[in-house]
Design an enzyme around this catalytic site. Structure first.
Site, PDB file in Angstrom:
ATOM      1  N   TYR A 471       0.711  -1.169   0.056  1.00 53.25           N
ATOM      2  CA  TYR A 471       0.010  -0.054   0.023  1.00 53.25           C
ATOM      3  C   TYR A 471       0.887   1.128   0.005  1.00 53.25           C
ATOM      4  O   TYR A 471       0.515   2.495   0.639  1.00 53.25           O
ATOM      5  CB  TYR A 471      -0.709  -0.018   1.220  1.00 53.25           C
ATOM      6  CG  TYR A 471      -1.504  -1.407   1.378  1.00 53.25           C
ATOM      7  CD1 TYR A 471      -2.283  -1.904   0.451  1.00 53.25           C
ATOM      8  CD2 TYR A 471      -1.490  -1.906   2.660  1.00 53.25           C
ATOM      9  CE1 TYR A 471      -3.221  -3.227   0.928  1.00 53.25           C
ATOM     10  CE2 TYR A 471      -2.105  -3.097   3.064  1.00 53.25           C
ATOM     11  CZ  TYR A 471      -2.734  -3.797   2.027  1.00 53.25           C
ATOM     12  OH  TYR A 471      -3.443  -5.005   2.321  1.00 53.25           O
ATOM     13  N   HIS A 472       1.888   1.271  -0.666  1.00 52.13           N
ATOM     14  CA  HIS A 472       2.893   2.485  -0.823  1.00 52.13           C
ATOM     15  C   HIS A 472       2.827   3.038  -2.279  1.00 52.13           C
ATOM     16  O   HIS A 472       3.958   3.433  -2.660  1.00 52.13           O
ATOM     17  CB  HIS A 472       3.998   2.111  -0.267  1.00 52.13           C
ATOM     18  CG  HIS A 472       4.018   1.845   1.128  1.00 52.13           C
ATOM     19  ND1 HIS A 472       5.297   1.178   1.602  1.00 52.13           N
ATOM     20  CD2 HIS A 472       3.270   1.802   2.291  1.00 52.13           C
ATOM     21  CE1 HIS A 472       4.898   0.787   2.953  1.00 52.13           C
ATOM     22  NE2 HIS A 472       3.771   1.361   3.117  1.00 52.13           N
ATOM     23  N   PRO A 473       1.933   3.236  -3.118  1.00 45.99           N
ATOM     24  CA  PRO A 473       2.104   3.832  -4.162  1.00 45.99           C
ATOM     25  C   PRO A 473       2.655   5.449  -4.253  1.00 45.99           C
ATOM     26  O   PRO A 473       2.193   6.066  -3.440  1.00 45.99           O
ATOM     27  CB  PRO A 473       0.634   3.820  -4.984  1.00 45.99           C
ATOM     28  CG  PRO A 473      -0.305   4.125  -3.731  1.00 45.99           C
ATOM     29  CD  PRO A 473       0.391   3.250  -2.786  1.00 45.99           C
TER      30      PRO A 473
END
Length: 553
Positions: A471-473
């Site tokens: 969850y780190h775009p």
């Protein structure tokens, strides 16, 4: 929707990790007006404020944009869910609460790429200014900021066994990975305050909502930035009742809609690759082919081990267990409901010649296929390992000119040999730790991957079929000194006046760790730039006026 004024000095799009900080800092000047626009609702659900509430908010369209990637060859043609917050606080209202600044070298690297003002010496003081580290600590930690950062109140024996097994393999205990050195193993620090989530909305927006010069509009989706003569003059929003309104900006429009939302809005507004925009009938305002490119994410391999002893899986499966957990939280604000996504960390190097860690472990005293889908029906824990600095680059592109239609997300995971080698090496380190006492004695079965998965090719094949996003775009509105960059070092959009971007999309390279803390820092840095530039402009105007008076005299 809260009523927004027709015109403000500054219009901030997105009340997430960055946007709430920006609204706080800019509205501190009572002589200017600020409008903060959020597509989601207020953060009134109790599940947002209970730390473990991410089990209820992730994948829930009330709070989550519920993005999904395109099938990706690097992970066996699978599509992944990409949760992103759609609520006041943004993703900080439904993330795993882990507070990680990243390595000093990350920011020095940004500066060395031609981005002055972004070295660790520039941004380190901002991190300190934003936080109150409740344990206390050295000079590098903040003690009076709005964001509360605490040590986990919950401990579980299986996680303590992991730390001991890692130490037995030569990895040192590090009491503060956000201090002078990141490398080592230990306990995560959390954005939690006395058993309650401390989101960006709680820390930075709630204390200043009373300001007369700050308007907050919720359930208002921005459709596009209004641009006239290459200047951003406001935004168009769709209200909850379906009506469309224009909010004008006297000074600047600031996009803080995240690594997916910000590039999408730029493209919908005519800023992007002209050929791509023309496919959807969008008039090009400024040809900027890199908008949406440079997409990066941390891909995690989640190794699951069945245990001989009870884990959190067992505690939450029965009604009696759930009742006990709920009662403990209600009475004491303690227990499993205060738990972050992970309890224990590891920052390690896969090769001794590396200067800094290139992999990160998240150790969880539970196991699940996804946080939003509930735990497994057996005793187990999870070792999650991710490569910190992936070389692979993906993209965000439009699939429609309709603003309510999500863009296409193409992560392009594991596209380089370094990425594949690093992930496989990380998995092997995880397996070595698991086969070391005292952890080895607590494990009854290597569940995912099973013990018969051996060798590079088999391990990589398993990783392709099982890894998922952490969850780190980031990176889709790249900051840089070159003309092809989307924004310059002061976060001004190239080619368009009065428009800036301030969220994780501006990162030239992803940080070595979780992205929530850096997102808040980026918001605060943007506010500094805006205030400095306004001061310089006012000073120049005063000098010009003074010169004119002298000529008249």
């Amino acid at each position: 929707m809260s009523l927004a004024p027709e015109t403000s000095d500054y219009v901030v799009v997105g009340a997430g990790s960055s946007g709430c900080v920006i609204a706080n800092r800019l509205s501190a000047d009572p002589t200017v007006s600020v409008t903060l626009i959020e597509a989601g609702s207020r953060d009134s659900s109790p599940w947002i404020h209970i730390p473990v509430g991410y089990f209820r908010t992730m994948h829930n369209p009330k709070f989550d944009w519920c993005y999904r990637t395109e099938p990706d060859a690097g992970i066996g043609g699978r599509s992944l869910d990409w949760p992103r917050g759609k609520v006041l606080g943004g993703s900080s209202s439904l993330n795993g609460l882990l507070y990680v600044r990243g390595q000093h070298e990350d920011y020095d690297g940004w500066a060395q790429k031609g981005n002055p003002g972004w070295s660790w010496s520039d941004v380190g003081p901002i991190f300190e200014e934003l936080e109150t580290f409740q344990r206390g600590g050295g000079d590098s930690r903040g003690h009076s900021g709005p964001l509360q950062v605490s040590d986990p109140a919950l401990r579980r024996e299986i996680c303590e066994d992991w730390i001991k097994a890692a130490q037995a393999n030569g990895y040192e205990y590090n009491p503060d990975y956000n201090g002078t050195k990141q490398e080592g193993v230990g306990h995560f620090q959390l954005s939690v305050n006395h058993g309650r989530r401390c989101s960006s909305a709680v820390a930075f927006l709630k204390p200043v909502r009373h300001r007369a010069n700050l308007a907050v509009a919720t359930k208002a989706q921005v459709l596009r930035v209004v641009i006239k003569n290459r200047r951003a003059t406001g935004v168009e929003i769709r209200c909850e009742d379906g009506s469309v309104r224009r909010i004008n900006a006297r000074r600047e429009v600031i996009l803080a809609a995240g690594a997916i939302g910000s590039p999408q809005l730029l493209m919908l507004s005519g800023i992007g690759d002209g050929e791509h925009l023309s496919q959807f009938g969008i008039e090009t305002q400024y040809h900027s082919p890199e908008v949406g490119k440079n997409l990066q994410d941390h891909l995690q391999a989640r190794l699951v081990y069945k245990c001989r002893e009870a884990t959190l899986n067992d505690e939450v499966r029965s009604l009696v267990g759930k009742a006990r957990i709920g009662l403990e939280y209600a009475l004491f604000r303690s227990g499993p409901l205060t738990m972050a996504a992970s309890l224990v960390f590891g920052f390690m190097r896969t090769r001794p010649e590396l200067a800094t860690p290139d992999i990160q472990f998240h150790i969880q005293p539970w196991s699940a296929d996804s946080p939003g889908e509930g735990v497994h029906p057996f005793s187990a824990f999870t070792q999650s390992v991710c490569q910190l600095r992936p070389e692979s680059r993906g993209e965000i592109v439009l699939q429609s000119g309709e603003p309510m239609q999500a863009p296409l997300i193409r992560p392009n995971y594991l596209a380089t040999k370094t990425d594949r080698d690093t992930l496989v090496a990380g998995i092997e380190i995880a397996r070595k730790i698991a086969r070391t006492d005292p952890l080895k004695s607590a494990i009854s079965q290597e569940f995912r991957p099973s013990a018969d998965v051996q060798g590079y090719d088999e391990t990589l094949a398993w990783a392709r079929e099982n890894s998922t996003t952490i969850y780190h775009p980031t990176g889709t509105c790249r900051m840089g000194p070159d003309a092809s960059a989307v924004v310059d070092s002061r976060l001004r959009v190239n080619g368009i006046d009065g428009l800036r971007v301030a969220d994780c999309s501006i990162m030239p390279d992803i940080v070595s760790g979780n992205t929530n803390a850096p997102a808040m820092m980026i918001g605060a840095r943007l506010a500094q730039f805006v205030l400095e530039d306004r001061k310089a402009m006012n000073s120049a105007s005063a000098k010009s006026a003074g010169g004119a008076l002298e000529e008249v005299a």
